[in-house]
Design a protein around this motif. Sequence first.
Motif, short mmCIF file in Angstrom:
data_model
loop_
_atom_site.label_atom_id
_atom_site.label_comp_id
_atom_site.label_asym_id
_atom_site.label_seq_id
_atom_site.Cartn_x
_atom_site.Cartn_y
_atom_site.Cartn_z
N GLN A 25 14.22 6.79 6.70
CA GLN A 25 13.63 6.78 5.37
C GLN A 25 12.54 7.84 5.24
OE1 GLN A 25 14.76 4.60 2.80
NE2 GLN A 25 13.59 6.11 1.62
N VAL A 26 11.76 8.05 6.31
CA VAL A 26 10.73 9.10 6.28
C VAL A 26 11.38 10.48 6.14
CG1 VAL A 26 8.94 10.24 7.64
CG2 VAL A 26 9.01 7.75 7.52
N ASP A 27 12.50 10.70 6.83
CA ASP A 27 13.21 11.97 6.69
C ASP A 27 13.67 12.18 5.25
OD1 ASP A 27 12.88 12.52 9.34
OD2 ASP A 27 14.85 11.76 9.95
N ILE A 28 14.15 11.11 4.64
CA ILE A 28 14.56 11.20 3.23
C ILE A 28 13.36 11.52 2.36
CG2 ILE A 28 15.42 9.84 1.28
CD1 ILE A 28 17.21 8.36 3.26
N ASN A 29 12.22 10.89 2.66
CA ASN A 29 11.01 11.13 1.88
C ASN A 29 10.56 12.58 1.99
OD1 ASN A 29 11.06 8.49 1.15
ND2 ASN A 29 9.30 7.86 2.35
N ARG A 30 10.70 13.16 3.20
CA ARG A 30 10.33 14.56 3.37
C ARG A 30 11.18 15.45 2.47
NH1 ARG A 30 10.58 13.56 9.21
NH2 ARG A 30 8.48 13.19 10.00
N MET A 73 0.83 -1.20 0.00
CA MET A 73 0.00 0.00 0.00
C MET A 73 0.86 1.25 0.00
SD MET A 73 -2.58 1.38 2.97
CE MET A 73 -1.17 1.88 3.97
N ILE A 74 1.91 1.26 0.84
CA ILE A 74 2.80 2.42 0.92
C ILE A 74 3.52 2.64 -0.41
CG2 ILE A 74 4.91 3.29 2.01
CD1 ILE A 74 4.01 1.83 4.57
N LEU A 133 -1.17 9.47 0.45
CA LEU A 133 -1.15 9.38 1.90
C LEU A 133 0.02 10.16 2.50
CD1 LEU A 133 -2.99 7.85 3.91
CD2 LEU A 133 -1.22 6.09 4.03
N ARG A 134 -0.29 11.00 3.51
CA ARG A 134 0.74 11.81 4.17
C ARG A 134 1.11 11.27 5.55
NH1 ARG A 134 0.64 13.18 -0.31
NH2 ARG A 134 0.36 15.26 -1.20
N GLU A 135 0.15 10.72 6.27
CA GLU A 135 0.39 10.25 7.63
C GLU A 135 -0.17 8.85 7.82
OE1 GLU A 135 -1.12 11.13 12.21
OE2 GLU A 135 -1.22 12.74 10.71
N LEU A 136 0.64 7.98 8.43
CA LEU A 136 0.22 6.61 8.75
C LEU A 136 0.58 6.32 10.20
CD1 LEU A 136 -0.88 3.86 7.83
CD2 LEU A 136 1.45 3.25 7.12
N ASP A 137 -0.40 5.89 10.98
CA ASP A 137 -0.21 5.62 12.41
C ASP A 137 -0.63 4.18 12.71
OD1 ASP A 137 -0.04 5.58 15.15
OD2 ASP A 137 -0.99 7.54 15.42
N LEU A 138 0.33 3.37 13.16
CA LEU A 138 0.08 1.96 13.47
C LEU A 138 0.33 1.67 14.95
CD1 LEU A 138 1.90 0.37 10.38
CD2 LEU A 138 -0.52 0.93 10.60
N ASN A 187 8.27 5.41 -1.95
CA ASN A 187 7.21 6.37 -1.66
C ASN A 187 7.77 7.78 -1.55
OD1 ASN A 187 5.54 8.00 0.43
ND2 ASN A 187 4.15 6.38 -0.24
N THR A 188 7.04 8.76 -2.07
CA THR A 188 7.47 10.16 -1.97
C THR A 188 6.43 11.03 -1.26
OG1 THR A 188 6.52 10.63 -4.15
CG2 THR A 188 8.86 10.06 -4.06
N SER A 189 5.33 10.45 -0.82
CA SER A 189 4.27 11.26 -0.21
C SER A 189 4.19 11.12 1.31
CB SER A 189 2.91 10.88 -0.82
OG SER A 189 2.56 9.54 -0.50
N LEU A 190 4.54 9.96 1.85
CA LEU A 190 4.39 9.70 3.29
C LEU A 190 5.48 10.42 4.07
CD1 LEU A 190 2.51 8.03 5.11
CD2 LEU A 190 4.22 6.22 5.08
N VAL A 191 5.07 11.37 4.90
CA VAL A 191 6.05 12.19 5.64
C VAL A 191 5.90 12.06 7.15
CG1 VAL A 191 6.32 13.87 3.78
CG2 VAL A 191 4.53 14.20 5.49
N ASP A 192 4.94 11.26 7.61
CA ASP A 192 4.75 11.08 9.06
C ASP A 192 4.33 9.63 9.31
OD1 ASP A 192 4.49 11.40 11.74
OD2 ASP A 192 2.88 12.89 11.67
#
Length: 324
Positions: A272-277, A208-209, A215-220, A248-253
């Motif tokens: 990886q999220v920091d890189i995506n940001r 999915m990711i 999608l900007r934020e995903l909380d698990l 992914n290039t959109s998920l930042v959180d």
Amino acid sequence: MDGLEDAAAEAAEKVLWQLQTKEVVEIGRSSRHSTMIQVCEQLESEDTVCKVLVLRGGISVNHLPAFQEALEVNQSIEGLHFVCLKSFEELEGAIECCRRQPRIQTLTLENYSATGNRRRTQDGDPAQVICETIFGRSEAMTSRTFSLNQKHAPRIPNLTTLEIEGYPIGTKGIEMLANVLSGNNTLLTLRLKDCSLRSDVACFLAKMIKHNTCLRELDLSYNRHFLAPGMTREMTFKTLVQRGLRFNTSLVDFKMECAFGEPVKAKKIQQQVDINRFRKKCIESGDDMFSIPHPLWGRLLTRVAPKPSTLYQFLRDGTALLFP
């Protein structure tokens, strides 16, 4: 009895006053039938300013028709929060309420309270109701193959935030939800807290990711089996990074908190999220000073991020030395 009637009338007046003066209003589980009728009438009124309505005791099947009709007329509600729904009928009806009001942007489903066979006739039933009601029935819900050209616009057109907490979604439910959301292009925030997720859902979430571009934020958070410490947790993180976040290039959180035990140290995921940001910022600004083709960004940044000397070399000499 007179005292109880007076207390009920006072509580109803308080709720009606809040609907006219506050943006967030909670209706308790003890509200009577007459109170809900008055709430529906008030929602149809032009002087209602409430934007987020929280129903602490869920909403009974008997009240659903009047509530849905009120939402069709209402011009202020932007978010609905249902707590302790007791059956699939209530769950489906609650989501149908969101479809009646095109302004709805946020839907929160908390603590599914059905018991026994009504709670779960098979693994993933609540997720199936959620997927079918919000996104419509689709073959992709149960298919293990996915087409990049297959888009799934939600039946709630302006829905940007979906929060599910305390629902027994499980592995099959996540597979259905991931297949549908892989092609979704409207949802910005997805929170799946305490949803009985296990480590075997990591591959579905990674898919999915990888394919979701919105999608900007995903909380698990608070999925104790999913975040079990030790080797299982490390393999889960590796799967999410290698199969999902790298593409992914959109998920930042990305949040994964644990209620007890060792704190979740997802260093690889956060890196990886920091890189995506950074990648997202460059793409949105259109100011790509390095003129690097988009598919190479992930490989480049993964290589230079932990090595300042390599980054300096890249800034000085360009990409020729990094990609011989």
